[in-house]
Design a protein around this motif. Structure first.
Motif, mmCIF file in Angstrom:
data_model
loop_
_atom_site.group_PDB
_atom_site.id
_atom_site.type_symbol
_atom_site.label_atom_id
_atom_site.label_comp_id
_atom_site.label_asym_id
_atom_site.label_seq_id
_atom_site.Cartn_x
_atom_site.Cartn_y
_atom_site.Cartn_z
ATOM 1 N N LEU A 1 0.832 -1.208 0.000
ATOM 2 C CA LEU A 1 0.000 0.000 0.000
ATOM 3 C C LEU A 1 0.865 1.255 0.000
ATOM 4 N N ARG A 2 1.944 1.234 0.757
ATOM 5 C CA ARG A 2 2.813 2.413 0.818
ATOM 6 C C ARG A 2 3.554 2.639 -0.495
ATOM 7 N N ASP A 3 3.866 1.562 -1.200
ATOM 8 C CA ASP A 3 4.612 1.667 -2.455
ATOM 9 C C ASP A 3 3.706 1.803 -3.680
ATOM 10 N N ALA A 4 2.400 1.914 -3.483
ATOM 11 C CA ALA A 4 1.462 1.918 -4.609
ATOM 12 C C ALA A 4 1.567 3.166 -5.470
ATOM 13 N N GLY A 5 2.032 4.263 -4.948
ATOM 14 C CA GLY A 5 2.097 5.492 -5.716
ATOM 15 C C GLY A 5 0.828 6.306 -5.564
ATOM 16 N N PRO A 6 0.805 7.505 -6.119
ATOM 17 C CA PRO A 6 -0.338 8.402 -5.890
ATOM 18 C C PRO A 6 -1.560 8.115 -6.755
ATOM 19 N N TRP A 7 -1.415 7.484 -7.910
ATOM 20 C CA TRP A 7 -2.544 7.346 -8.831
ATOM 21 C C TRP A 7 -3.672 6.470 -8.299
ATOM 22 N N PRO A 8 -3.410 5.307 -7.746
ATOM 23 C CA PRO A 8 -4.542 4.531 -7.222
ATOM 24 C C PRO A 8 -5.205 5.202 -6.036
ATOM 25 N N TRP A 9 -4.436 5.951 -5.247
ATOM 26 C CA TRP A 9 -5.031 6.661 -4.113
ATOM 27 C C TRP A 9 -5.893 7.829 -4.607
ATOM 28 N N ALA A 10 -5.462 8.491 -5.668
ATOM 29 C CA ALA A 10 -6.286 9.557 -6.252
ATOM 30 C C ALA A 10 -7.565 8.979 -6.845
ATOM 31 N N ALA A 11 -7.455 7.823 -7.494
ATOM 32 C CA ALA A 11 -8.644 7.166 -8.041
ATOM 33 C C ALA A 11 -9.596 6.781 -6.917
ATOM 34 N N LEU A 12 -9.061 6.252 -5.826
ATOM 35 C CA LEU A 12 -9.897 5.907 -4.679
ATOM 36 C C LEU A 12 -10.543 7.156 -4.091
ATOM 37 N N GLY A 13 -9.819 8.263 -4.069
ATOM 38 C CA GLY A 13 -10.388 9.526 -3.591
ATOM 39 C C GLY A 13 -11.550 9.994 -4.448
ATOM 40 N N LEU A 14 -11.439 9.851 -5.769
ATOM 41 C CA LEU A 14 -12.558 10.194 -6.657
ATOM 42 C C LEU A 14 -13.772 9.319 -6.358
ATOM 43 N N GLY A 15 -13.532 8.050 -6.121
ATOM 44 C CA GLY A 15 -14.628 7.146 -5.784
ATOM 45 C C GLY A 15 -15.278 7.511 -4.457
ATOM 46 N N VAL A 16 -14.480 7.931 -3.490
ATOM 47 C CA VAL A 16 -15.021 8.357 -2.196
ATOM 48 C C VAL A 16 -15.906 9.582 -2.380
ATOM 49 N N LEU A 17 -15.467 10.533 -3.193
ATOM 50 C CA LEU A 17 -16.296 11.720 -3.448
ATOM 51 C C LEU A 17 -17.612 11.347 -4.126
ATOM 52 N N ALA A 18 -17.550 10.431 -5.067
ATOM 53 C CA ALA A 18 -18.778 9.991 -5.741
ATOM 54 C C ALA A 18 -19.714 9.285 -4.762
ATOM 55 N N ALA A 19 -19.162 8.461 -3.868
ATOM 56 C CA ALA A 19 -19.989 7.751 -2.886
ATOM 57 C C ALA A 19 -20.579 8.716 -1.864
ATOM 58 N N LEU A 20 -19.814 9.731 -1.465
ATOM 59 C CA LEU A 20 -20.353 10.725 -0.527
ATOM 60 C C LEU A 20 -21.491 11.522 -1.158
ATOM 61 N N ALA A 21 -21.396 11.763 -2.455
ATOM 62 C CA ALA A 21 -22.501 12.428 -3.151
ATOM 63 C C ALA A 21 -23.750 11.551 -3.148
ATOM 64 N N VAL A 22 -23.576 10.239 -3.266
ATOM 65 C CA VAL A 22 -24.716 9.314 -3.199
ATOM 66 C C VAL A 22 -25.346 9.350 -1.813
ATOM 67 N N VAL A 23 -24.520 9.414 -0.767
ATOM 68 C CA VAL A 23 -25.046 9.496 0.597
ATOM 69 C C VAL A 23 -25.870 10.771 0.768
ATOM 70 N N GLY A 24 -25.331 11.892 0.308
ATOM 71 C CA GLY A 24 -26.074 13.150 0.392
ATOM 72 C C GLY A 24 -27.375 13.107 -0.374
ATOM 73 N N MET A 25 -27.331 12.553 -1.569
ATOM 74 C CA MET A 25 -28.543 12.471 -2.375
ATOM 75 C C MET A 25 -29.574 11.547 -1.730
ATOM 76 N N ALA A 26 -29.127 10.461 -1.134
ATOM 77 C CA ALA A 26 -30.056 9.513 -0.501
ATOM 78 C C ALA A 26 -30.787 10.170 0.659
ATOM 79 N N PHE A 27 -30.068 10.898 1.496
ATOM 80 C CA PHE A 27 -30.724 11.542 2.629
ATOM 81 C C PHE A 27 -31.587 12.723 2.196
ATOM 82 N N TRP A 28 -31.167 13.409 1.133
ATOM 83 C CA TRP A 28 -31.972 14.511 0.628
ATOM 84 C C TRP A 28 -33.296 13.991 0.057
ATOM 85 N N GLN A 29 -33.227 12.901 -0.681
ATOM 86 C CA GLN A 29 -34.437 12.322 -1.256
ATOM 87 C C GLN A 29 -35.274 11.571 -0.224
#
Length: 140
Positions: A80-108
């Motif tokens: 995990l430490r040697d993975a480099g920044p790209w997979p962590w950035a991709a995971l960060g994008l996925g986290v943002l997308a999932a947090l948007a789903v959480v917000g939308m679910a509670f809003w709806q």
């Protein structure tokens, strides 16, 4: 807890939460990308960008999660430490997308409690992402 036991614990978490989130979130993300870019007649340009970008962020996050999970299960925390920044950035994008789903679910959910079913589409993977981040920060 030793490294082997942590890997087995993460494998169970990934099977229980990650697969559910990947199936639900990946399906909705793929549909979003499909509708935005392959069948654009249904949406205007701004909606295509939002829906397509959100879906693409979700799919990129799934790829990052799969990459980091495989790396951890094969090589441990060092991987995990040697993975480099790209997979962590991709995971960060996925986290943002999932947090948007959480917000939308509670809003709806204000209008219809059935909207809470959206919490199965992506957000279960947040626990896997948090676990990977926690594992990366643990001392060797």
């Amino acid at each position: 807890m030793d490294e082997g036991r942590q890997r087995r614990t993460y494998a169970v978490l990934a099977l229980v939460c990650g697969i559910v989130g990947m199936a639900g979130g990946g399906t909705f993300a793929a549909i979003g990308v499909w509708v935005a870019w392959v069948e654009p007649a249904y949406l205007d340009r701004a909606s295509r960008l939002v829906i397509g970008g959100w879906g693409a962020a979700g799919l990129i996050g799934i790829v990052g999660w799969l990459w980091l999970s495989g790396r951890y299960l094969r090589k441990g925390r060092t991987g995990l430490r040697d993975a480099g920044p790209w997979p962590w950035a991709a995971l960060g994008l996925g986290v943002l997308a999932a947090l948007a789903v959480v917000g939308m679910a509670f809003w709806q959910a204000v209008a219809s409690p059935m909207a809470l079913v959206l919490l199965l589409a992506g957000p279960p993977m947040l626990s896997c992402a948090a676990h990977l981040l926690w594992l990366r920060r643990q001392p060797a």
